[in-house]
Design a protein around this motif. Sequence first.
Motif, PDB file in Angstrom:
ATOM      1  N   GLY A  75     -44.944  39.929 -78.802  1.00  0.00           N
ATOM      2  CA  GLY A  75     -45.392  39.200 -77.617  1.00  0.00           C
ATOM      3  C   GLY A  75     -46.016  40.156 -76.620  1.00  0.00           C
ATOM      4  O   GLY A  75     -45.437  41.192 -76.293  1.00  0.00           O
ATOM      5  N   LEU A  76     -47.228  39.817 -76.158  1.00  0.00           N
ATOM      6  CA  LEU A  76     -47.925  40.630 -75.171  1.00  0.00           C
ATOM      7  C   LEU A  76     -47.876  39.892 -73.833  1.00  0.00           C
ATOM      8  O   LEU A  76     -48.508  38.839 -73.676  1.00  0.00           O
ATOM      9  CB  LEU A  76     -49.369  40.871 -75.615  1.00  0.00           C
ATOM     10  CG  LEU A  76     -50.121  41.979 -74.908  1.00  0.00           C
ATOM     11  CD1 LEU A  76     -49.446  43.335 -75.141  1.00  0.00           C
ATOM     12  CD2 LEU A  76     -51.564  42.036 -75.391  1.00  0.00           C
ATOM     13  N   PRO A  77     -47.100  40.412 -72.870  1.00  0.00           N
ATOM     14  CA  PRO A  77     -46.870  39.703 -71.611  1.00  0.00           C
ATOM     15  C   PRO A  77     -48.014  39.852 -70.602  1.00  0.00           C
ATOM     16  O   PRO A  77     -47.882  40.503 -69.571  1.00  0.00           O
ATOM     17  CB  PRO A  77     -45.578  40.343 -71.093  1.00  0.00           C
ATOM     18  CG  PRO A  77     -45.638  41.744 -71.622  1.00  0.00           C
ATOM     19  CD  PRO A  77     -46.326  41.651 -72.963  1.00  0.00           C
ATOM     20  N   LEU A  78     -49.132  39.225 -70.917  1.00  0.00           N
ATOM     21  CA  LEU A  78     -50.288  39.277 -70.015  1.00  0.00           C
ATOM     22  C   LEU A  78     -49.977  38.532 -68.721  1.00  0.00           C
ATOM     23  O   LEU A  78     -49.147  37.623 -68.701  1.00  0.00           O
ATOM     24  CB  LEU A  78     -51.502  38.626 -70.689  1.00  0.00           C
ATOM     25  CG  LEU A  78     -52.012  39.303 -71.957  1.00  0.00           C
ATOM     26  CD1 LEU A  78     -53.023  38.410 -72.666  1.00  0.00           C
ATOM     27  CD2 LEU A  78     -52.623  40.653 -71.633  1.00  0.00           C
ATOM     28  N   ASN A  79     -50.681  38.923 -67.647  1.00  0.00           N
ATOM     29  CA  ASN A  79     -50.576  38.178 -66.397  1.00  0.00           C
ATOM     30  C   ASN A  79     -51.242  36.822 -66.592  1.00  0.00           C
ATOM     31  O   ASN A  79     -52.036  36.630 -67.512  1.00  0.00           O
ATOM     32  CB  ASN A  79     -51.266  38.952 -65.262  1.00  0.00           C
ATOM     33  CG  ASN A  79     -50.540  40.232 -64.920  1.00  0.00           C
ATOM     34  OD1 ASN A  79     -49.314  40.310 -64.998  1.00  0.00           O
ATOM     35  ND2 ASN A  79     -51.291  41.250 -64.557  1.00  0.00           N
ATOM     36  N   MET A  80     -50.960  35.882 -65.715  1.00  0.00           N
ATOM     37  CA  MET A  80     -51.508  34.533 -65.862  1.00  0.00           C
ATOM     38  C   MET A  80     -53.038  34.526 -65.869  1.00  0.00           C
ATOM     39  O   MET A  80     -53.644  33.667 -66.495  1.00  0.00           O
ATOM     40  CB  MET A  80     -50.985  33.607 -64.760  1.00  0.00           C
ATOM     41  CG  MET A  80     -49.501  33.272 -64.917  1.00  0.00           C
ATOM     42  SD  MET A  80     -49.053  32.672 -66.561  1.00  0.00           S
ATOM     43  CE  MET A  80     -49.908  31.129 -66.589  1.00  0.00           C
ATOM     44  N   GLY A  85     -50.712  44.052 -66.833  1.00  0.00           N
ATOM     45  CA  GLY A  85     -49.906  44.693 -65.802  1.00  0.00           C
ATOM     46  C   GLY A  85     -48.961  45.708 -66.408  1.00  0.00           C
ATOM     47  O   GLY A  85     -49.082  46.079 -67.583  1.00  0.00           O
ATOM     48  N   PRO A  86     -47.971  46.156 -65.630  1.00  0.00           N
ATOM     49  CA  PRO A  86     -47.019  47.167 -66.094  1.00  0.00           C
ATOM     50  C   PRO A  86     -46.237  46.755 -67.340  1.00  0.00           C
ATOM     51  O   PRO A  86     -45.944  47.584 -68.192  1.00  0.00           O
ATOM     52  CB  PRO A  86     -46.070  47.352 -64.910  1.00  0.00           C
ATOM     53  CG  PRO A  86     -46.774  46.802 -63.725  1.00  0.00           C
ATOM     54  CD  PRO A  86     -47.760  45.796 -64.233  1.00  0.00           C
ATOM     55  N   ARG A  87     -45.899  45.471 -67.486  1.00  0.00           N
ATOM     56  CA  ARG A  87     -45.135  45.031 -68.670  1.00  0.00           C
ATOM     57  C   ARG A  87     -45.973  45.158 -69.940  1.00  0.00           C
ATOM     58  O   ARG A  87     -45.456  45.483 -71.000  1.00  0.00           O
ATOM     59  CB  ARG A  87     -44.621  43.603 -68.492  1.00  0.00           C
ATOM     60  CG  ARG A  87     -43.475  43.545 -67.472  1.00  0.00           C
ATOM     61  CD  ARG A  87     -42.664  42.268 -67.531  1.00  0.00           C
ATOM     62  NE  ARG A  87     -42.149  42.004 -68.858  1.00  0.00           N
ATOM     63  CZ  ARG A  87     -42.289  40.836 -69.493  1.00  0.00           C
ATOM     64  NH1 ARG A  87     -42.922  39.841 -68.931  1.00  0.00           N
ATOM     65  NH2 ARG A  87     -41.792  40.675 -70.704  1.00  0.00           N
ATOM     66  N   VAL A  88     -47.269  44.895 -69.843  1.00  0.00           N
ATOM     67  CA  VAL A  88     -48.145  45.065 -71.013  1.00  0.00           C
ATOM     68  C   VAL A  88     -48.225  46.540 -71.380  1.00  0.00           C
ATOM     69  O   VAL A  88     -48.141  46.905 -72.558  1.00  0.00           O
ATOM     70  CB  VAL A  88     -49.564  44.496 -70.747  1.00  0.00           C
ATOM     71  CG1 VAL A  88     -50.533  44.906 -71.843  1.00  0.00           C
ATOM     72  CG2 VAL A  88     -49.522  42.989 -70.627  1.00  0.00           C
TER      73      VAL A  88
END
Length: 162
Positions: A75-80, A85-88
């Motif tokens: 899973g790639l946690p892109l911003n909306m 961001g930092p999580r990606v």
Amino acid sequence: MSANLVPLEAFLDLPDHARLLGLDLGTKTIGLALSDVERQIATPLETIKRVKFGLDAAALLKITQKHAVAGLVIGLPLNMDGSEGPRVQSTRAFIRNLAPLTALPIAFWDERLSTMAVTRTLLDADASRAKRAAVVDKMAAAYILQGALDRLMRMPAADPES
């Protein structure tokens, strides 16, 4: 970039009856989900409590061997808005470190809203806060993996003549 980082379409070339493992990388846990051998249904598997990279990777790779996994969907946690961001960056760093440790192909899958969707489902099911906390990561991994499996099923099969 590592040779085993591939687009999702590359999974169409995997051997029949090979499972995929979905990962929801969090800061404290890694949620895992496993596909069936037909690669149609994702099932929540377990949650790994993160300790440090070496131990996390070893636990993850042990699970891939135990279940005869042929590929990883991360899973790639892109911003909306689709930006990174930092999580990606953290997810990409984890995979950059993991990729040399395995020959398995690895594909990213946009995970926007996965945890929110799973949490809403659990709330609708009246799950307690403790129950939600215990299962949300592996259920988010299943949500991510199911999205990738659904996409793979809609892709045209590669032409064997080409």
